[in-house]
Design a protein around this motif. Structure first.
Motif, PDB file in Angstrom:
ATOM      1  N   ASN A 520       0.827  -1.221   0.000  1.00  0.00           N
ATOM      2  CA  ASN A 520       0.000   0.000   0.000  1.00  0.00           C
ATOM      3  C   ASN A 520       0.859   1.268   0.000  1.00  0.00           C
ATOM      4  N   GLY A 521       1.988   1.216  -0.681  1.00  0.00           N
ATOM      5  CA  GLY A 521       2.934   2.327  -0.675  1.00  0.00           C
ATOM      6  C   GLY A 521       2.388   3.616  -1.258  1.00  0.00           C
ATOM      7  N   ARG A 522       1.374   3.521  -2.091  1.00  0.00           N
ATOM      8  CA  ARG A 522       0.814   4.738  -2.701  1.00  0.00           C
ATOM      9  C   ARG A 522       0.104   5.626  -1.680  1.00  0.00           C
ATOM     10  N   ASP A 523      -0.114   5.115  -0.490  1.00  0.00           N
ATOM     11  CA  ASP A 523      -0.736   5.933   0.554  1.00  0.00           C
ATOM     12  C   ASP A 523       0.194   7.033   1.057  1.00  0.00           C
ATOM     13  N   PHE A 524       1.504   6.923   0.760  1.00  0.00           N
ATOM     14  CA  PHE A 524       2.471   7.898   1.269  1.00  0.00           C
ATOM     15  C   PHE A 524       2.807   8.931   0.201  1.00  0.00           C
ATOM     16  N   SER A 525       2.943  10.184   0.623  1.00  0.00           N
ATOM     17  CA  SER A 525       3.358  11.221  -0.322  1.00  0.00           C
ATOM     18  C   SER A 525       4.880  11.290  -0.428  1.00  0.00           C
ATOM     19  N   LYS A 526       5.588  10.796   0.614  1.00  0.00           N
ATOM     20  CA  LYS A 526       7.052  10.798   0.607  1.00  0.00           C
ATOM     21  C   LYS A 526       7.570   9.469   1.143  1.00  0.00           C
ATOM     22  N   ILE A 527       8.685   9.033   0.597  1.00  0.00           N
ATOM     23  CA  ILE A 527       9.400   7.855   1.108  1.00  0.00           C
ATOM     24  C   ILE A 527      10.866   8.232   1.236  1.00  0.00           C
ATOM     25  N   LYS A 528      11.424   8.051   2.414  1.00  0.00           N
ATOM     26  CA  LYS A 528      12.832   8.355   2.642  1.00  0.00           C
ATOM     27  C   LYS A 528      13.563   7.083   3.052  1.00  0.00           C
ATOM     28  N   VAL A 529      14.747   6.877   2.475  1.00  0.00           N
ATOM     29  CA  VAL A 529      15.549   5.690   2.756  1.00  0.00           C
ATOM     30  C   VAL A 529      16.886   6.140   3.350  1.00  0.00           C
ATOM     31  N   TYR A 530      17.233   5.567   4.507  1.00  0.00           N
ATOM     32  CA  TYR A 530      18.484   5.907   5.177  1.00  0.00           C
ATOM     33  C   TYR A 530      19.339   4.651   5.355  1.00  0.00           C
TER      34      TYR A 530
END
Length: 540
Positions: A520-530
């Motif tokens: 359901n990743g489309r629910d997020f407006s931003k994705i940050k990877v660290y």
């Protein structure tokens, strides 16, 4: 059982924690048990805690419950154990999320053993449900897997222990459960990966898992060539040239056959320049033994031996019926050293002749620090996923860091050999198998012996048919990707409309082919990877 469940989760790309503490486990949303739940496993306080965990919305997945005080939690009134159930049929219409990948008859029904050869096979447990729903049935009509809604939570029960369907076939101790040996589709181990993944994605809305293919591709084709005959040595640079022209970098597994015997003449000495030429084209040069003897898997003829072998002191021989002076150490050590002296590159993969698997092969490859093996038939071990091997090819053997990448399709067809007249038909068989794996986002190892020109056309025909979202790789590249994938763990956090993905490795140690699936990743407006060194990672 612990290894087997960890293998399922890692193959599916899920990060997890192991514990023997009930109090720690129930702080999570989903708990999977590996041990049998005996009547003495839990204290009364622990048992009550588990029930409360499920009541308030937790998910509990188990493989065997003998604790009658937990029966109501699982919605089961009784169980029956025996060794005479041979087939399991999933009720795939029950839930489209759990059974997302179950679209093939060989996934919907799996086999635990061949009734033509055995009267008994693995131990399985059948259930008498009262409130639980049925997810799978044995051929006897008995219930093999269940789901139960318990207050706000859910429980799942499987009638097969993980080790019986994962580790047992990996060490070739199953009851001839595979339905073919090669050039077909055998997912009897893989369906448990899909089944567990489906449950996790059903109940964990924003779960993140590592993708099962490189980058954003749906599947990978890993092209390998066994150069194990004079004809192959004469032609393999033509294959390599065709591949280079088409931007393909494949693996060439070289047999360093420097002796004359009844199997073949010396086809190594004098060909070092050809090996170097193919290596300099960018192809992957790996080991396919020294002698390539057909009785390599007979331990009374081919012992483990000891290290310290060289071309001068290791002289294997095959007289037409039996080999002599052949050792597992000699085959793996001498071939590795010879090829490294030619290419000046690391030899990291071994494959025995005929895929004849000596029970000491893993011990030797582990000792010689080989990171990779491609020595099993995927159909035989019933998985298209790589796995780490156990010493002595034993369920009790020590787990090693030797990664096995099994072979799925090849130019060897036992009943109707590949020929200049029928190779188009054989390519169609490859396509059928590849498509089934592609539909599951799994990867396929192809083996072609470069002994005839028509096989170049067969490979060309097959490669041209690949979907655009499939990628071609070789064993070393794919193995390095998979090991890195295995070692990178994921912890996620949600901050309003942002999903934060924290990786367990520094930025410099994360393979660029690693990718993730966000439920359901489309629910997020931003994705940050660290990365673990707190660097923000750019991604596609």
């Amino acid at each position: 059982n612990l290894f087997s469940l960890e293998h399922l989760l890692k193959s599916g790309g899920f990060s997890y924690t192991t514990t023997d503490s009930v109090n720690f486990a129930i702080k999570n949303n989903i708990v999977l048990t590996t041990s049998n739940l005996e009547s003495t496993t839990f204290t009364s306080v622990e048992r009550d805690s588990i029930k409360q965990f499920v009541k308030r919305g937790g998910v509990l997945i188990a493989t065997n419950n003998k604790d009658a005080l937990l029966d109501s939690c699982f919605g089961i009134t009784a169980t029956s154990f025996n060794y005479t159930r041979f087939y399991l049929n999933f009720k795939t219409q029950y839930d489209t999320t759990i059974f997302k990948f179950f679209d093939d008859p060989l996934e919907k029904q799996i086999r635990f053993g061949d009734t033509a050869d055995y009267t008994t096979c693995i131990g399985t447990r059948a259930f008498s449900p009262n409130t639980a729903d049925t997810l799978a049935l044995y051929e006897t009509g008995e219930v093999a897997a269940t789901h139960n809604k318990y207050y706000a939570g859910h429980t799942y029960m499987l009638g097969t222990q993980y080790k019986e369907v994962v580790l047992r076939p990996q060490v070739k101790q199953d009851y001839s459960a595979n339905r073919d040996y090669s050039n077909n589709f055998e997912p009897a181990q893989d369906v448990y990966i899909y089944f567990i993944a489906g449950i996790l994605k059903k109940h964990e809305k924003y779960i993140v898992n590592k993708h099962t293919a490189p980058c954003n591709f749906k599947s990978a084709l890993i092209i390998t060539h066994d150069v194990d005959a004079t004809t192959a040595m004469n032609l393999f640079d033509d294959y390599a040239s065709y591949e280079r022209t088409n931007n393909i970098k494949s693996t060439y597994l070289i047999t360093t056959h420097y002796m004359h015997d009844e199997l073949a003449k010396n086809f190594y000495d004098g060909y070092e320049g050809d090996i170097l030429k193919v290596s300099e084209m960018g192809h992957d040069i790996q080991s396919h033994s020294v002698s390539h003897v057909p009785d390599f898997d007979i331990e009374t003829i081919v012992p483990m031996g000891s290290p310290g072998n060289t071309k001068n002191n290791y002289q294997p021989y095959y007289n037409g019926s039996v080999s002599s002076n052949v050792t597992v150490f000699g085959e793996a050590e001498v071939s590795k050293n010879l090829l490294e002296s030619v290419t000046r590159k690391e030899v990291s993969v071994f494959r025995p002749g005929y895929l004849a698997f000596n029970t000491k092969l893993i011990n030797v490859l582990d000792s010689l620090k080989y990171p990779f093996s491609s020595s099993h038939s995927a159909n035989d071990v019933m998985t298209h996923f790589p796995f780490f091997q156990h010493m002595d090819l034993s369920m009790n053997g020590r787990l090693t860091r030797l990664l096995e990448m099994p072979n799925t399709i090849s130019d060897i067809f036992s009943s109707d050999p590949m020929s200049e007249q029928n190779f188009y038909q054989k390519v169609d068989e490859w396509k059928t198998v590849f498509t089934k794996c592609y539909n599951n986002n799994t990867n396929v190892v192809l083996l072609i012996h470069p002994t005839r020109y028509y096989k170049i056309f067969a490979q060309q025909q097959f490669v041209s048919s690949l979907p655009q979202d499939a990628v071609i790789s070789n064993l070393a590249e794919y193995g390095n990707y998979w090991v890195n994938r295995n070692d990178v763990n994921v912890i996620t956090a949600i901050n309003t409309d942002t999903l934060i993905i924290n990786l367990s490795k520094p930025k410099s140690q994360i393979n660029s082919m690693l990718s993730f699936v966000i439920n359901n990743g489309r629910d997020f407006s931003k994705i940050k990877v660290y990365s673990s060194d707190l660097q923000l990672i750019n991604y596609t």
